[in-house]
Design a protein around this motif. Structure first.
Motif, PDB file in Angstrom:
ATOM      1  N   ALA A 329       0.837  -1.211   0.000  1.00  0.00           N
ATOM      2  CA  ALA A 329       0.000   0.000   0.000  1.00  0.00           C
ATOM      3  C   ALA A 329       0.865   1.252   0.000  1.00  0.00           C
ATOM      4  O   ALA A 329       0.595   2.215  -0.732  1.00  0.00           O
ATOM      5  CB  ALA A 329      -0.930  -0.017   1.212  1.00  0.00           C
ATOM      6  N   ILE A 330       1.920   1.249   0.816  1.00  0.00           N
ATOM      7  CA  ILE A 330       2.826   2.400   0.859  1.00  0.00           C
ATOM      8  C   ILE A 330       3.535   2.565  -0.471  1.00  0.00           C
ATOM      9  O   ILE A 330       3.700   3.682  -0.982  1.00  0.00           O
ATOM     10  CB  ILE A 330       3.834   2.243   2.008  1.00  0.00           C
ATOM     11  N   PRO A 349      -4.599  14.130   0.440  1.00  0.00           N
ATOM     12  CA  PRO A 349      -3.511  13.408   1.111  1.00  0.00           C
ATOM     13  C   PRO A 349      -3.597  11.895   0.944  1.00  0.00           C
ATOM     14  O   PRO A 349      -4.669  11.322   0.737  1.00  0.00           O
ATOM     15  CB  PRO A 349      -3.682  13.813   2.586  1.00  0.00           C
ATOM     16  N   ASN A 350      -2.409  11.283   1.028  1.00  0.00           N
ATOM     17  CA  ASN A 350      -2.347   9.819   1.005  1.00  0.00           C
ATOM     18  C   ASN A 350      -3.016   9.262   2.256  1.00  0.00           C
ATOM     19  O   ASN A 350      -2.901   9.815   3.344  1.00  0.00           O
ATOM     20  CB  ASN A 350      -0.888   9.353   0.962  1.00  0.00           C
ATOM     21  N   ARG A 351      -3.674   8.139   2.070  1.00  0.00           N
ATOM     22  CA  ARG A 351      -4.414   7.573   3.197  1.00  0.00           C
ATOM     23  C   ARG A 351      -4.397   6.053   3.137  1.00  0.00           C
ATOM     24  O   ARG A 351      -4.547   5.450   2.078  1.00  0.00           O
ATOM     25  CB  ARG A 351      -5.864   8.059   3.189  1.00  0.00           C
ATOM     26  N   ILE A 352      -4.172   5.457   4.297  1.00  0.00           N
ATOM     27  CA  ILE A 352      -4.311   4.011   4.471  1.00  0.00           C
ATOM     28  C   ILE A 352      -5.340   3.788   5.576  1.00  0.00           C
ATOM     29  O   ILE A 352      -5.244   4.397   6.645  1.00  0.00           O
ATOM     30  CB  ILE A 352      -2.981   3.345   4.844  1.00  0.00           C
ATOM     31  N   GLN A 353      -6.310   2.943   5.304  1.00  0.00           N
ATOM     32  CA  GLN A 353      -7.373   2.704   6.265  1.00  0.00           C
ATOM     33  C   GLN A 353      -7.402   1.219   6.626  1.00  0.00           C
ATOM     34  O   GLN A 353      -7.330   0.353   5.759  1.00  0.00           O
ATOM     35  CB  GLN A 353      -8.726   3.122   5.688  1.00  0.00           C
ATOM     36  N   ILE A 354      -7.480   0.955   7.946  1.00  0.00           N
ATOM     37  CA  ILE A 354      -7.526  -0.415   8.445  1.00  0.00           C
ATOM     38  C   ILE A 354      -8.796  -0.589   9.267  1.00  0.00           C
ATOM     39  O   ILE A 354      -9.053   0.172  10.202  1.00  0.00           O
ATOM     40  CB  ILE A 354      -6.298  -0.743   9.312  1.00  0.00           C
ATOM     41  N   CYS A 355      -9.581  -1.570   8.902  1.00  0.00           N
ATOM     42  CA  CYS A 355     -10.853  -1.825   9.585  1.00  0.00           C
ATOM     43  C   CYS A 355     -10.931  -3.298   9.969  1.00  0.00           C
ATOM     44  O   CYS A 355     -10.605  -4.171   9.158  1.00  0.00           O
ATOM     45  CB  CYS A 355     -12.018  -1.443   8.675  1.00  0.00           C
ATOM     46  N   THR A 356     -11.331  -3.569  11.206  1.00  0.00           N
ATOM     47  CA  THR A 356     -11.495  -4.959  11.653  1.00  0.00           C
ATOM     48  C   THR A 356     -12.912  -5.162  12.176  1.00  0.00           C
ATOM     49  O   THR A 356     -13.501  -4.248  12.773  1.00  0.00           O
ATOM     50  CB  THR A 356     -10.488  -5.314  12.760  1.00  0.00           C
ATOM     51  N   LYS A 357     -13.440  -6.357  11.972  1.00  0.00           N
ATOM     52  CA  LYS A 357     -14.799  -6.649  12.445  1.00  0.00           C
ATOM     53  C   LYS A 357     -15.022  -8.161  12.480  1.00  0.00           C
ATOM     54  O   LYS A 357     -14.263  -8.943  11.872  1.00  0.00           O
ATOM     55  CB  LYS A 357     -15.841  -5.987  11.561  1.00  0.00           C
ATOM     56  N   ASN A 371      -5.673   4.839  -0.977  1.00  0.00           N
ATOM     57  CA  ASN A 371      -6.250   5.672  -2.033  1.00  0.00           C
ATOM     58  C   ASN A 371      -5.214   5.973  -3.114  1.00  0.00           C
ATOM     59  O   ASN A 371      -5.126   7.082  -3.628  1.00  0.00           O
ATOM     60  CB  ASN A 371      -6.824   6.971  -1.456  1.00  0.00           C
ATOM     61  N   GLY A 372      -4.424   4.968  -3.437  1.00  0.00           N
ATOM     62  CA  GLY A 372      -3.443   5.110  -4.513  1.00  0.00           C
ATOM     63  C   GLY A 372      -4.090   4.975  -5.872  1.00  0.00           C
ATOM     64  O   GLY A 372      -5.291   5.197  -6.056  1.00  0.00           O
ATOM     65  N   ARG A 373      -3.294   4.537  -6.850  1.00  0.00           N
ATOM     66  CA  ARG A 373      -3.772   4.459  -8.233  1.00  0.00           C
ATOM     67  C   ARG A 373      -4.624   3.218  -8.478  1.00  0.00           C
ATOM     68  O   ARG A 373      -5.337   3.131  -9.472  1.00  0.00           O
ATOM     69  CB  ARG A 373      -2.582   4.453  -9.189  1.00  0.00           C
ATOM     70  N   GLY A 374      -4.540   2.237  -7.579  1.00  0.00           N
ATOM     71  CA  GLY A 374      -5.301   1.012  -7.795  1.00  0.00           C
ATOM     72  C   GLY A 374      -4.675   0.162  -8.887  1.00  0.00           C
ATOM     73  O   GLY A 374      -3.580   0.437  -9.376  1.00  0.00           O
ATOM     74  N   VAL A 375      -5.379  -0.890  -9.289  1.00  0.00           N
ATOM     75  CA  VAL A 375      -4.911  -1.764 -10.366  1.00  0.00           C
ATOM     76  C   VAL A 375      -6.051  -1.968 -11.349  1.00  0.00           C
ATOM     77  O   VAL A 375      -7.224  -1.889 -10.984  1.00  0.00           O
ATOM     78  CB  VAL A 375      -4.427  -3.126  -9.829  1.00  0.00           C
ATOM     79  N   CYS A 376      -5.693  -2.218 -12.588  1.00  0.00           N
ATOM     80  CA  CYS A 376      -6.721  -2.418 -13.607  1.00  0.00           C
ATOM     81  C   CYS A 376      -7.351  -3.805 -13.448  1.00  0.00           C
ATOM     82  O   CYS A 376      -6.814  -4.690 -12.785  1.00  0.00           O
ATOM     83  CB  CYS A 376      -6.129  -2.262 -15.009  1.00  0.00           C
ATOM     84  N   GLY A 423     -14.068   5.113  -6.358  1.00  0.00           N
ATOM     85  CA  GLY A 423     -13.351   6.330  -6.721  1.00  0.00           C
ATOM     86  C   GLY A 423     -11.922   6.042  -7.129  1.00  0.00           C
ATOM     87  O   GLY A 423     -11.532   6.238  -8.271  1.00  0.00           O
ATOM     88  N   LYS A 424     -11.132   5.532  -6.177  1.00  0.00           N
ATOM     89  CA  LYS A 424      -9.714   5.311  -6.472  1.00  0.00           C
ATOM     90  C   LYS A 424      -9.099   4.455  -5.388  1.00  0.00           C
ATOM     91  O   LYS A 424      -9.441   4.575  -4.226  1.00  0.00           O
ATOM     92  CB  LYS A 424      -8.994   6.661  -6.546  1.00  0.00           C
ATOM     93  N   GLY A 425      -8.164   3.599  -5.764  1.00  0.00           N
ATOM     94  CA  GLY A 425      -7.468   2.797  -4.780  1.00  0.00           C
ATOM     95  C   GLY A 425      -7.854   1.335  -4.840  1.00  0.00           C
ATOM     96  O   GLY A 425      -8.550   0.879  -5.752  1.00  0.00           O
ATOM     97  N   ILE A 426      -7.396   0.600  -3.842  1.00  0.00           N
ATOM     98  CA  ILE A 426      -7.658  -0.833  -3.783  1.00  0.00           C
ATOM     99  C   ILE A 426      -7.781  -1.254  -2.324  1.00  0.00           C
ATOM    100  O   ILE A 426      -7.180  -0.627  -1.433  1.00  0.00           O
ATOM    101  CB  ILE A 426      -6.527  -1.623  -4.489  1.00  0.00           C
ATOM    102  N   GLU A 427      -8.537  -2.298  -2.070  1.00  0.00           N
ATOM    103  CA  GLU A 427      -8.731  -2.806  -0.716  1.00  0.00           C
ATOM    104  C   GLU A 427      -8.442  -4.303  -0.701  1.00  0.00           C
ATOM    105  O   GLU A 427      -8.938  -5.049  -1.542  1.00  0.00           O
ATOM    106  CB  GLU A 427     -10.164  -2.549  -0.242  1.00  0.00           C
TER     107      GLU A 427
END
Length: 442
Positions: A329-330, A349-357, A371-376, A423-427
């Protein structure tokens, strides 16, 4: 195959003119070459069957078989096609020269010829011939190496499982790099302040020695020294430095603690652990990559930890998965920053989000997004393939996500997949059972 030009190389002269044969034969013999002669193309073709020359001087105008036909037959024979052929002719028109070169001749000597010119051309083309042979040999070796490398690559693919089983060794490099970088600043900070501390101690001892020399009451000389070094300031600043050293030591202790939590070296292979501690320890080791740099602001970190129970898992290996995904991610954010200005990064701004459940009562999920460029869409399905990487050459091995997939799916009976962010990025989504027995029953 010859490795160099020998002075006794063999030259075959083919000419129906005895005078030409005599002149050329004498000149080449005196230059150290072994000379053979033939007065017709037919004779020349017979002689090369028994002994191959290093070069052929071939007259064009000859009875029965002319030079062009002789050359054509030489080129048609695999054993003689590599012998350099230099035509000798009184014909100087372009058409004849072009025909000769098309047949495979390497040069022309126009009659009447000069002996010096003949010697120079013979030596030059012998040298070129040797170089061509060397090049051909190297090409053959290169082709052999290509075959060997291809075979080695196939073997490497077959050893994929063994590489996956040694994922801790793969993670050790990243772990050591992160720790070394993070410890470097506190250590340098302490080392720098120790220099001042030693200097201050030396000056304090100097004052003590002066007091011992001049009794308890300060003499003008001691008072002057006290004024010179500003003793009150020195004592106060010395205490501050010691406090700073203590803070640096505490920072080192925090990093070492995070390292132990990350690697779980002192715990059983399968243990009930707090997933959040593992994530936090990984973030501590990656802190040097998250903080602000001259070319971009700090990466914003959003943690949304849910109420999840402790999970049975291979803790060290699971932390390695966190390391691989967060590092990727970085890397993705760093790559996207190359296309944006500092102001644009500040605005978005660059952002990394971590969610647990908890999901389905028996499973927990960890969502890590950026929220980077993601992948095709065409690349997404290949992300977990061994040796596949979207990074430039030398920046990645393509094993990180493959190893992570094996850890989650095979070791924990879980699921690991990625999905685009709106929008943008990958999870990346990690889903593992709370109890390993649950995964086996499923």
């Amino acid at each position: 195959m010859k490795s160099e030009i020998q002075p006794n190389g063999t030259i075959l002269i083919v000419d129906d003119n005895s005078a030409n044969l005599g002149v050329l034969s004498d000149a080449l013999s005196q230059a150290g070459f072994e000379v053979r002669v033939a007065k017709s193309g037919k004779t020349a073709l017979e002689r090369v069957k028994y002994a191959l020359p290093d070069l052929i001087l071939l007259d064009v105008m000859m009875p029965e078989i002319d030079g062009f036909e002789t050359c054509r037959r030489l080129q048609a024979n695999p054993e003689t096609r590599q012998i350099p052929v230099i035509f000798m002719t009184a014909l100087s028109d372009t058409a004849n020269k072009v025909e000769g070169f098309q047949l495979g001749a390497v040069d022309y000597i126009t009659k009447p010829f000069q002996q010096e010119e003949v010697l120079a051309r013979v030596k030059l083309h012998l040298k070129l011939h040797v170089l061509a042979e060397k090049l051909e040999e190297k090409n053959m070796l290169l082709e052999q190496k290509v075959v060997e490398v291809s075979k080695a690559y196939e073997d490497l693919q077959q050893m994929q499982i063994k590489l996956i089983q040694s994922e801790k060794m793969s993670g050790l490099g990243q772990l050591a790099a992160g720790i070394a970088h993070e410890i470097n600043n506190p250590i340098n900070f302490i080392a720098g302040n120790l220099g001042y501390a030693q200097e201050y101690a030396h000056k304090l001892l100097k004052i003590i020695h002066l007091y011992q020399e001049d009794y308890v009451k300060p003499t003008p000389r001691i008072q002057a020294a006290i004024d010179e070094i500003e003793l009150d300031f020195l004592e106060e600043d010395f205490i501050k430095i010691l406090k700073s050293m203590n803070l640096g030591t505490q920072r080192i202790q925090e990093i070492v603690k995070s390292m132990r939590v990350f690697s779980r070296v002192d715990e059983a292979e399968v243990k009930t652990v707090n997933i959040h501690e593992g994530i936090d320890s990984t973030l501590t080791l990656l802190h040097h990559r998250l903080k602000a740099k001259p070319d971009h602001p700090e990466i914003e970190l959003i943690k949304e930890y849910g109420q999840i129970p402790q999970v049975e898992c291979h803790a060290g290996q699971l932390n390695q998965v966190f390391m691989n995904i967060l590092s990727n991610a970085i890397d993705a954010l760093d790559e996207s920053n190359q296309q944006r200005s500092f102001v644009e990064i500040q605005q978005h701004p660059n952002r990394i989000q971590i969610c647990t459940k908890v999901i389905d009562d028996n499973w927990v999920a960890i969502h890590i997004s950026d929220n980077g460029r993601g992948v095709c869409e065409t690349v997404g399905p290949k992300l977990f393939d061994p040796f596949f990487t979207t990074k430039p050459i030398g920046k990645g091995t393509g094993l990180g996500l493959s190893i992570s997939y094996q850890i989650i799916v095979e070791k924990h009976g879980g699921r690991l997949y990625c999905q685009p962010v709106l929008g943008k990025g990958i999870e990346f989504v990690i889903e593992i059972p709370i109890r390993q027995q649950a995964s086996q029953a499923a």
